[in-house]
Design an enzyme around this catalytic site. Structure first.
Site, short mmCIF file in Angstrom:
data_model
loop_
_atom_site.label_atom_id
_atom_site.label_comp_id
_atom_site.label_asym_id
_atom_site.label_seq_id
_atom_site.Cartn_x
_atom_site.Cartn_y
_atom_site.Cartn_z
CG ASP A 47 -6.73 -6.48 13.91
OD1 ASP A 47 -6.11 -5.76 14.50
OD2 ASP A 47 -7.61 -6.01 12.95
CB ILE A 48 -0.75 -6.34 15.07
CG1 ILE A 48 -0.55 -7.32 13.84
CG2 ILE A 48 0.29 -6.23 16.09
CD1 ILE A 48 1.01 -6.68 12.97
CE LYS B 207 7.88 -12.65 -13.61
NZ LYS B 207 8.47 -12.09 -14.87
CG ASN C 233 -0.21 -0.23 2.44
OD1 ASN C 233 0.30 0.80 2.71
ND2 ASN C 233 -0.38 -1.30 3.24
CG PHE D 227 -2.95 5.94 13.28
CD1 PHE D 227 -2.22 5.52 14.41
CD2 PHE D 227 -2.73 7.02 12.79
CE1 PHE D 227 -1.47 6.56 15.15
CE2 PHE D 227 -1.96 8.00 13.48
CZ PHE D 227 -1.32 7.86 14.53
CE LYS E 41 -9.39 -3.38 14.02
NZ LYS E 41 -8.15 -3.17 12.94
CG ASP F 177 -7.42 -5.10 6.32
OD1 ASP F 177 -6.67 -5.23 7.32
OD2 ASP F 177 -7.65 -4.24 5.71
CE LYS G 223 -11.37 0.07 10.50
NZ LYS G 223 -10.73 0.69 9.53
O1 C5P Z 1 -7.01 -1.93 8.74
P1 C5P Z 1 -7.89 -1.33 9.79
O2 C5P Z 1 -8.41 -0.25 9.29
O3 C5P Z 1 -8.58 -2.31 10.36
O4 C5P Z 1 -6.93 -0.53 10.75
C1 C5P Z 1 -7.12 -0.07 11.92
C2 C5P Z 1 -5.88 -0.37 12.96
O5 C5P Z 1 -5.70 -1.70 13.00
C3 C5P Z 1 -4.56 0.39 12.49
O6 C5P Z 1 -4.02 0.83 13.69
C4 C5P Z 1 -3.80 -0.80 11.99
O7 C5P Z 1 -2.36 -0.71 12.17
C5 C5P Z 1 -4.48 -2.14 12.74
N1 C5P Z 1 -4.40 -3.20 12.13
C6 C5P Z 1 -3.33 -4.49 12.80
N2 C5P Z 1 -3.65 -5.62 12.10
C7 C5P Z 1 -4.18 -5.79 10.89
C8 C5P Z 1 -4.95 -4.66 10.11
C9 C5P Z 1 -4.96 -3.48 10.94
O8 C5P Z 1 -3.08 -4.22 13.77
N3 C5P Z 1 -4.14 -6.90 10.33
#
Ligand code: C5P
Length: 399
Positions: A304-305, A286, A208, A323, A341, A276, A337
């Site tokens: 999702d960290i 390749k 990205n 963020f 989260k 994601d 979110k």
């Molecule tokens: O991608 P998304 O909009 O859900 O991201 C929101 C927050 O979640 C951000 O802080 C992003 O760094 C975190 N995130 C994460 N792991 C992911 C996707 C997003 O920690 N796989």
């Protein structure tokens, strides 16, 4: 920030000595007083007059200056500061320090002092890589000497590589850290930053447009407040802040592993634009163009960290900040979110291409927490970082 702090600044003989002008100015603006010591070689690069004018102090040069010795002896000079900073720390000065030589004012002060020392090396890349310099650096680190830089870049001698001196603002940040000043001293903060790359085959990836700028600026602002910072950065071309513990990663999974290894922390700031999705299967060769008009890639979800850290039962950081980059329904999506989260704050931003926020230098954010929704005006990403870190310091010092 450096109010009342006394810095003894030893200026060595290298072309990077010119950066001392900005360094002295910056230190004084931050409230420090600067007592300069110029080596004989240093005098070839900057003049005692310019250094004296900028520092507002007498410049010390000579070991055997009777007048100096009657006013303030070299032993007293070596002990009369909060920190000794060597800028630039030349190969010669480092070698003298490592072997305990004391044959001029600078080396004598360094041998006589009981004050902490921070060195900003600068030299030609071959000199920096020479085994003798490597040995000296190792010895000096063992002796407790602090280092800032050098960094990689082009040098005055025309070569490219490690050996270029850190910039004045980076040296000032390191000085603050060394003096353990700031509202976040003693706190450990983990920041993630930049994009992730999810490999499809050996040459292709899903990525990205995140540049890592906002995360970097937050790391710098945290360092400036005296925090110990672990910066886990996805692939980016920007220079990562000196003074942070840096872990470079490629994929979301690698980032996740490094986050887990870096905890516990007092706070966690998840700025990274994590992909994601990742491909279900990585193709070792390749992928070839074939006769089909379509290529179907199977994607699976990345961990999702942010959610993982927010929901930790044991050792959850006191403050977890996420963020949310959105193109539609910014506040509603970001609030969803925050709730799903279970982080403490969400910094939401509108990343429609016309805002030029993703990859740009400015940001317009909305801070969302249980306390409500706070819209900030558009500002430089460094100012967003300062404001956010100010709020973080308040929160962490209250809890
Ligand atoms: O991608 P998304 O909009 O859900 O991201 C929101 C927050 O979640 C951000 O802080 C992003 O760094 C975190 N995130 C994460 N792991 C992911 C996707 C997003 O920690 N796989």
């Amino acid at each position: 920030m450096l109010n009342g702090k006394k810095i003894l600044l030893i200026i060595g003989g290298g072309i990077a000595a010119f950066k001392c002008h900005d360094l002295i100015r910056g230190l004084r603006e931050a409230g420090a007083s600067v007592t300069p010591v110029l080596t004989e070689a240093g005098k070839e690069f900057v003049t005692p007059l310019s250094i004296s004018v900028l520092s507002g102090s007498k410049v010390y040069v000579d070991l055997f200056d009777l007048e100096d010795e009657t006013q303030m002896g070299h032993i007293e000079l070596s002990r009369n500061s909060d920190l000794i900073v060597i800028v630039p720390a030349t190969a010669d000065l480092l070698a003298k320090m490592a072997s305990g030589l004391a044959n001029d004012l600078a080396s004598t002060l360094l041998l006589a002092t009981d004050t902490e020392v921070l060195a900003a090396p600068a030299m030609n890349v071959r000199m920096w890589e020479h085994l003798a310099t490597r040995r000296n650096i190792q010895l000096l680190k063992k002796d407790g000497i602090g280092f800032i830089g050098p960094v990689e870049g082009s040098m005055a001698c025309g070569e490219f590589g490690f050996g270029r001196m850190a910039e004045p603002e980076q040296i000032i940040t390191a000085i603050k850290k060394k003096l353990s000043l700031g509202k976040l001293k003693g706190k450990h903060i983990v920041v993630t930053s930049g994009p992730t790359h999810e490999q499809i085959d050996p040459v292709r990836f899903i990525g990205n447009l995140s540049s890592g700028t906002q995360g970097n600026q937050i790391a710098v602002a945290l360092l400036n407040e005296g925090a110990r910072v672990t910066l886990i950065s996805g692939p980016t071309h920007i220079e990562l802040p000196l003074g942070a513990e840096i872990k470079r990663v490629e994929s979301a999974n690698e980032m996740f592993k490094e986050v887990k290894k870096s905890l516990p922390a007092d706070a966690f700031v998840m700025v990274a634009a994590v992909a994601d999705w990742k491909t279900k299967e990585f193709s070792k060769s390749k992928i070839k163009k074939n006769s089909d008009k379509e290529l179907v890639l199977k994607l699976i979800k990345n961990p999702d960290i942010l959610e993982y850290v927010s929901k930790l039962k044991k050792d959850r950081p006191k403050l977890v900040v996420g963020f949310a980059a959105e193109t539609d329904d910014l506040i509603a999506n970001a609030t969803e979110k925050l709730n799903r989260k279970k982080c403490d704050w969400i910094v939401a931003n509108d990343i429609r291409p016309e805002t030029n926020i993703m990859g740009g230098t400015e940001n317009a954010v909305i801070l969302i927490s249980n306390a409500g929704v706070e819209k900030w005006e558009r500002m430089d990403k460094s100012e967003v970082a300062l404001k956010l870190v100010g709020l973080m310091a308040k929160k962490l010092n209250l809890s």
